[in-house]
Design a protein around this motif. Sequence first.
Motif, PDB file in Angstrom:
ATOM      1  N   ARG A  69      34.071  39.185  35.125  1.00 16.12           N
ATOM      2  CA  ARG A  69      34.070  39.610  36.527  1.00 16.12           C
ATOM      3  C   ARG A  69      34.506  38.445  37.430  1.00 16.12           C
ATOM      4  O   ARG A  69      35.291  38.613  38.360  1.00 16.12           O
ATOM      5  CB  ARG A  69      32.673  40.102  36.925  1.00 16.12           C
ATOM      6  CG  ARG A  69      32.633  40.894  38.226  1.00 16.12           C
ATOM      7  CD  ARG A  69      31.206  41.195  38.657  1.00 16.12           C
ATOM      8  NE  ARG A  69      30.386  39.978  38.738  1.00 16.12           N
ATOM      9  CZ  ARG A  69      30.466  39.078  39.712  1.00 16.12           C
ATOM     10  NH1 ARG A  69      31.295  39.254  40.709  1.00 16.12           N
ATOM     11  NH2 ARG A  69      29.707  37.994  39.685  1.00 16.12           N
ATOM     12  N   LEU A  70      34.028  37.245  37.116  1.00 12.69           N
ATOM     13  CA  LEU A  70      34.410  36.075  37.921  1.00 12.69           C
ATOM     14  C   LEU A  70      35.890  35.741  37.754  1.00 12.69           C
ATOM     15  O   LEU A  70      36.565  35.343  38.709  1.00 12.69           O
ATOM     16  CB  LEU A  70      33.552  34.867  37.529  1.00 12.69           C
ATOM     17  CG  LEU A  70      32.181  34.850  38.208  1.00 12.69           C
ATOM     18  CD1 LEU A  70      31.216  33.957  37.448  1.00 12.69           C
ATOM     19  CD2 LEU A  70      32.309  34.376  39.662  1.00 12.69           C
TER      20      LEU A  70
ATOM     21  N   ALA B 133      38.499  35.791  40.812  1.00  9.10           N
ATOM     22  CA  ALA B 133      39.374  34.651  41.117  1.00  9.10           C
ATOM     23  C   ALA B 133      40.831  35.105  41.169  1.00  9.10           C
ATOM     24  O   ALA B 133      41.591  34.716  42.074  1.00  9.10           O
ATOM     25  CB  ALA B 133      39.194  33.552  40.065  1.00  9.10           C
ATOM     26  N   ARG B 134      41.233  35.938  40.230  1.00  3.85           N
ATOM     27  CA  ARG B 134      42.623  36.398  40.172  1.00  3.85           C
ATOM     28  C   ARG B 134      42.978  37.226  41.416  1.00  3.85           C
ATOM     29  O   ARG B 134      43.998  37.007  42.059  1.00  3.85           O
ATOM     30  CB  ARG B 134      42.831  37.225  38.902  1.00  3.85           C
ATOM     31  CG  ARG B 134      44.212  37.873  38.772  1.00  3.85           C
ATOM     32  CD  ARG B 134      45.342  36.839  38.662  1.00  3.85           C
ATOM     33  NE  ARG B 134      45.188  35.965  37.532  1.00  3.85           N
ATOM     34  CZ  ARG B 134      45.721  36.155  36.321  1.00  3.85           C
ATOM     35  NH1 ARG B 134      46.494  37.207  36.112  1.00  3.85           N
ATOM     36  NH2 ARG B 134      45.528  35.278  35.351  1.00  3.85           N
ATOM     37  N   ARG B 135      42.117  38.175  41.747  1.00  3.61           N
ATOM     38  CA  ARG B 135      42.409  39.055  42.893  1.00  3.61           C
ATOM     39  C   ARG B 135      42.389  38.282  44.222  1.00  3.61           C
ATOM     40  O   ARG B 135      43.186  38.535  45.115  1.00  3.61           O
ATOM     41  CB  ARG B 135      41.400  40.218  42.947  1.00  3.61           C
ATOM     42  CG  ARG B 135      41.502  41.175  41.776  1.00  3.61           C
ATOM     43  CD  ARG B 135      42.822  41.948  41.786  1.00  3.61           C
ATOM     44  NE  ARG B 135      42.909  42.862  40.651  1.00  3.61           N
ATOM     45  CZ  ARG B 135      43.868  42.817  39.736  1.00  3.61           C
ATOM     46  NH1 ARG B 135      44.844  41.923  39.823  1.00  3.61           N
ATOM     47  NH2 ARG B 135      43.893  43.677  38.732  1.00  3.61           N
TER      48      ARG B 135
ATOM     49  N   VAL C 184      36.093  29.196  34.110  1.00  3.07           N
ATOM     50  CA  VAL C 184      34.859  29.979  33.996  1.00  3.07           C
ATOM     51  C   VAL C 184      34.122  29.596  32.708  1.00  3.07           C
ATOM     52  O   VAL C 184      32.897  29.441  32.704  1.00  3.07           O
ATOM     53  CB  VAL C 184      35.161  31.492  34.062  1.00  3.07           C
ATOM     54  CG1 VAL C 184      33.927  32.309  33.727  1.00  3.07           C
ATOM     55  CG2 VAL C 184      35.670  31.859  35.461  1.00  3.07           C
ATOM     56  N   GLY C 185      34.868  29.398  31.632  1.00  3.22           N
ATOM     57  CA  GLY C 185      34.249  28.970  30.367  1.00  3.22           C
ATOM     58  C   GLY C 185      33.478  27.670  30.550  1.00  3.22           C
ATOM     59  O   GLY C 185      32.346  27.527  30.077  1.00  3.22           O
ATOM     60  N   ALA C 186      34.078  26.725  31.275  1.00  4.72           N
ATOM     61  CA  ALA C 186      33.421  25.428  31.502  1.00  4.72           C
ATOM     62  C   ALA C 186      32.202  25.593  32.403  1.00  4.72           C
ATOM     63  O   ALA C 186      31.136  25.025  32.136  1.00  4.72           O
ATOM     64  CB  ALA C 186      34.420  24.444  32.115  1.00  4.72           C
TER      65      ALA C 186
ATOM     66  N   GLN D  38      35.942  47.632  43.045  1.00  2.51           N
ATOM     67  CA  GLN D  38      34.824  47.025  43.780  1.00  2.51           C
ATOM     68  C   GLN D  38      35.185  45.598  44.235  1.00  2.51           C
ATOM     69  O   GLN D  38      34.931  45.202  45.370  1.00  2.51           O
ATOM     70  CB  GLN D  38      33.592  47.041  42.858  1.00  2.51           C
ATOM     71  CG  GLN D  38      32.289  46.704  43.525  1.00  2.51           C
ATOM     72  CD  GLN D  38      32.001  45.203  43.446  1.00  2.51           C
ATOM     73  OE1 GLN D  38      32.361  44.548  42.459  1.00  2.51           O
ATOM     74  NE2 GLN D  38      31.388  44.672  44.489  1.00  2.51           N
ATOM     75  N   ILE D  39      35.846  44.854  43.355  1.00  2.00           N
ATOM     76  CA  ILE D  39      36.246  43.476  43.692  1.00  2.00           C
ATOM     77  C   ILE D  39      37.255  43.486  44.844  1.00  2.00           C
ATOM     78  O   ILE D  39      37.128  42.725  45.811  1.00  2.00           O
ATOM     79  CB  ILE D  39      36.810  42.764  42.438  1.00  2.00           C
ATOM     80  CG1 ILE D  39      35.667  42.339  41.519  1.00  2.00           C
ATOM     81  CG2 ILE D  39      37.668  41.560  42.824  1.00  2.00           C
ATOM     82  CD1 ILE D  39      36.098  41.752  40.200  1.00  2.00           C
TER      83      ILE D  39
END
Length: 327
Positions: A13-14, A18-20, A48-50, A292-293
């Motif tokens: 979701r994050l 970030a992309r949108r 996001v992984g970090a 929703q985003i």
Amino acid sequence: MDPSPDQKLDMYRLMLLARRLDERAWVLHRQGKIAFHISGIGHEAAQVGAAFAIRRGSDWVTPYYRDLALMLALGMTPAEFLMGLMGKRDEPNSGGRQMPSHWSLRRANAVSHSAPVATQSVHAAGIGLAIKLRGDDKVVLTTIGEGSTSQGEWYEAVNWAAVHRLPVIFIVQNNQYAISVRAEKQMAVQSAADKACGLGLPGIMVDGTDVFAVHRAVKDAVDNARAGNGATVIETRMYRITPHSSDDDDRTYRSREEVEENKRRDPLLLARARLQEEGLLSESQYDEMDTQIKASIEEAVKQAEAAPYPAGEEALHPVYAEEVRHA
Ligand SMILES: Cc1ncc(C[n+]2csc(CCOP(=O)(O)OP(=O)(O)O)c2C)c(N)n1
Ligand SMILES: [Mg+2]
């Protein structure tokens, strides 16, 4: 430990947020509503992984300008990001004083970086030393582009962290370009991870388009740092899908075919496919999440546009401890 199904969905979701948001920033730029945007498209998985590998809000972070997804994962809101693009008074990075995406978020222990690349690495080493001297149970996560690892500051910071066994995770986001300069013109080694070995630190290379692989690699490094075993350099490799910034025309130095080819490893596509495979995100759940985003971003755009600009005289504060008057 691997992320739970809920955490995996949260990570995705994050990435999508970030992309949108990043795409929306490009539109705002083309509409003439903002002056500059530097994009993180293609970097979302690494960031996001970090972020999910540290204790967010407690550990320290010294980021670099491409870290929109990292900052969102640390709790920056879309409206705060957008206010930053617009130079509004209440944006948390600098109150409208700095260039956009020169991040700072006090409540997340994310420390402001300067425009000269690699200075944030030295800040990270300094914070790492403070943590060690105080005996805090914390680590520092710092990020940088591969081109900027040619800077003296990066070597000084990594060397210092190695000598003093500091709890610092140096993430290098190798997107294969430093503006128009390809990575092989910046370094004779294959990976920034190789540079770490010469300075006495473990250097790890990980696929920066795979959010779960990055999470695992950074989590191991964080656990090691917290256990007193010192720093790690981690190169996350991805591709910078957009031009360097809204001021750059990448058609002058790379072919459209090359860009299209690399979009096949778009981290968003890969993560979505993984979640689908694992039965965590159906087509309709994805559509719902995306809708929703997008709606929440439109709300944030309205909020940011309505927010006040700083007063002109504010620009002089708090640069100097005392006001400087010129005759
Ligand atoms: C010391 C210094 N030199 C040059 C610049 C101009 N500059 C800004 S970003 C950039 C490219 C950095 O490339 P890289 O480190 O690979 O990061 P990326 O932008 O690819 O994420 C350059 C040369 C700068 N900001 N600071
Ligand atoms: Mg780069």
